[in-house]
Scaffold this motif. Structure first.
Motif, PDB file in Angstrom:
ATOM      1  N   GLU A 265       0.835  -1.201   0.000  1.00 26.53           N
ATOM      2  CA  GLU A 265       0.000   0.000   0.000  1.00 26.53           C
ATOM      3  C   GLU A 265       0.873   1.256   0.000  1.00 26.53           C
ATOM      4  OE1 GLU A 265      -3.565   1.989  -0.273  1.00 26.53           O
ATOM      5  OE2 GLU A 265      -3.373  -0.194  -0.192  1.00 26.53           O
ATOM      6  N   LEU A 266       1.987   1.218   0.715  1.00 25.45           N
ATOM      7  CA  LEU A 266       2.923   2.344   0.741  1.00 25.45           C
ATOM      8  C   LEU A 266       3.437   2.651  -0.660  1.00 25.45           C
ATOM      9  CD1 LEU A 266       5.643   3.126   3.356  1.00 25.45           C
ATOM     10  CD2 LEU A 266       6.263   3.118   0.946  1.00 25.45           C
ATOM     11  N   GLU A 267       3.742   1.601  -1.425  1.00 24.06           N
ATOM     12  CA  GLU A 267       4.240   1.805  -2.789  1.00 24.06           C
ATOM     13  C   GLU A 267       3.218   2.534  -3.649  1.00 24.06           C
ATOM     14  OE1 GLU A 267       6.217   1.729  -6.462  1.00 24.06           O
ATOM     15  OE2 GLU A 267       6.926   1.695  -4.382  1.00 24.06           O
ATOM     16  N   VAL A 268       1.935   2.255  -3.416  1.00 24.38           N
ATOM     17  CA  VAL A 268       0.881   2.943  -4.159  1.00 24.38           C
ATOM     18  C   VAL A 268       0.814   4.414  -3.749  1.00 24.38           C
ATOM     19  CG1 VAL A 268      -1.614   3.067  -4.557  1.00 24.38           C
ATOM     20  CG2 VAL A 268      -0.471   0.841  -4.454  1.00 24.38           C
ATOM     21  N   GLN A 269       0.910   4.661  -2.447  1.00 25.62           N
ATOM     22  CA  GLN A 269       0.721   6.016  -1.928  1.00 25.62           C
ATOM     23  C   GLN A 269       1.967   6.886  -2.083  1.00 25.62           C
ATOM     24  OE1 GLN A 269      -2.288   6.950  -1.034  1.00 25.62           O
ATOM     25  NE2 GLN A 269      -3.051   4.856  -1.323  1.00 25.62           N
ATOM     26  N   VAL A 270       3.142   6.296  -1.935  1.00 24.18           N
ATOM     27  CA  VAL A 270       4.403   7.048  -1.994  1.00 24.18           C
ATOM     28  C   VAL A 270       5.363   6.298  -2.914  1.00 24.18           C
ATOM     29  CG1 VAL A 270       6.004   8.418  -0.606  1.00 24.18           C
ATOM     30  CG2 VAL A 270       3.976   7.468   0.478  1.00 24.18           C
ATOM     31  N   PRO A 271       5.095   6.292  -4.206  1.00 19.66           N
ATOM     32  CA  PRO A 271       5.909   5.488  -5.111  1.00 19.66           C
ATOM     33  C   PRO A 271       7.361   5.942  -5.141  1.00 19.66           C
ATOM     34  CG  PRO A 271       4.436   6.951  -6.329  1.00 19.66           C
ATOM     35  CD  PRO A 271       4.021   7.019  -4.897  1.00 19.66           C
ATOM     36  N   GLY A 272       8.242   4.961  -5.308  1.00 20.86           N
ATOM     37  CA  GLY A 272       9.657   5.268  -5.454  1.00 20.86           C
ATOM     38  C   GLY A 272      10.465   5.218  -4.178  1.00 20.86           C
ATOM     39  N   VAL A 273       9.814   5.167  -3.034  1.00 26.32           N
ATOM     40  CA  VAL A 273      10.544   5.077  -1.771  1.00 26.32           C
ATOM     41  C   VAL A 273      11.009   3.628  -1.564  1.00 26.32           C
ATOM     42  CG1 VAL A 273      10.317   5.210   0.752  1.00 26.32           C
ATOM     43  CG2 VAL A 273       9.331   6.990  -0.690  1.00 26.32           C
ATOM     44  N   PRO A 274      12.296   3.406  -1.260  1.00 23.52           N
ATOM     45  CA  PRO A 274      12.757   2.041  -0.999  1.00 23.52           C
ATOM     46  C   PRO A 274      11.981   1.402   0.150  1.00 23.52           C
ATOM     47  CG  PRO A 274      14.619   3.535  -1.240  1.00 23.52           C
ATOM     48  CD  PRO A 274      13.390   4.387  -1.195  1.00 23.52           C
ATOM     49  N   ARG A 275      11.484   0.191  -0.065  1.00 24.70           N
ATOM     50  CA  ARG A 275      10.670  -0.525   0.925  1.00 24.70           C
ATOM     51  C   ARG A 275      11.403  -1.802   1.319  1.00 24.70           C
ATOM     52  NH1 ARG A 275       6.383  -2.570  -2.036  1.00 24.70           N
ATOM     53  NH2 ARG A 275       7.733  -2.285  -3.845  1.00 24.70           N
TER      54      ARG A 275
END
Length: 243
Positions: free
Chosen positions: A71-81
């Motif tokens: 869900e984080l990737e959808v909301q804040v794309p491009g941040v290393p997870r």
């Protein structure tokens, strides 16, 4: 975080993202100071991550729940997870200027998490902890909290959570008061996003929502309101690692 807690938040990742509030810019700026590279620990769906990105910080997001990071990737794309925990942080020694945790410190095991956080911080780096808590000085919110079985009056007890100790210095505190305006449906989703609700039997979940519905119908401060004005306290704590 317990396995049960992790599973419950994984199942409710989209509800969590839609219902939970973000963080005021003023609060996040105070939390990280001039730190350029920040680790968001227990990042969840990226509520705090998004605020850090908006402040033009380089952010790494770590969370133990894959669905939350999706869900984080959808909301804040491009941040290393990165999948990981506060007790076993999968990044290099002395590699970040600040480690922050939003709504997450109470899930950590401090005696294991504190040495790990110190390990990944650069000398003089900052540990920042932040909580959004509904301001229960509003009577209807106090009643809602009782229905939701909130475990503590957060505003009175955070100090016991943040007794960090060595190798960190004294804990500083800053509070921001603000209003989150939302439709009734989002407030009900906020109830559904809480760990108590997520792990309760279905019959108890139904009873909780019914009781909140009844409260919103009858309480004079909110009855008939098309939009709820939910007051929040954002409580920020920070401590610096010894140089």
């Amino acid at each position: 975080m317990t396995d049960e807690g992790a599973r419950s938040f994984g199942l409710a990742a989209s509800i969590y993202q839609a219902a939970r509030p973000g963080y005021p810019v003023e609060a996040v700026a105070w939390l990280v100071g001039d730190a350029a590279r920040v680790l968001d620990l227990g990042a969840g769906t990226g509520k705090l991550t998004a605020a850090l990105v908006a402040l033009d910080r380089e952010v790494i997001a770590v969370d133990p729940v894959e669905e939350m990071l999706d869900e984080l990737e959808v909301q804040v794309p491009g941040v290393p997870r990165i999948l990981g925990t506060a007790e076993d942080i999968p990044i290099e020694d002395a590699s970040v200027d600040a480690v922050v945790a939003g709504q997450a410190w109470h899930w950590f095991i401090p005696e294991r998490a504190i040495p790990e956080i110190a390990r990944v911080l650069r000398p003089g780096g900052t540990l920042g902890l932040v909580w959004n808590s509904r301001d229960t000085r509003a009577g209807w919110l106090h009643e809602a909290g009782e229905i939701m079985h909130e475990r503590h009056d957060a505003s009175a007890t955070f100090e016991t959570y943040v007794d960090v100790g060595p190798p960190f210095g004294p804990v500083e505190e800053h509070t921001v008061e603000w209003i989150d305006r939302m439709p009734r449906a989002r407030f009900l989703d906020l109830v559904r996003s809480r760990s108590y609700y997520l792990t309760a039997p279905e019959s108890e979940q139904r009873a909780t929502i019914a009781a909140i519905d009844a409260l919103l119908d009858r309480h004079p401060d909110v009855a008939g309101a098309a939009e709820l004005a939910v007051p929040y306290l954002t409580r920020c704590f920070r401590a610096r690692l010894a140089d």
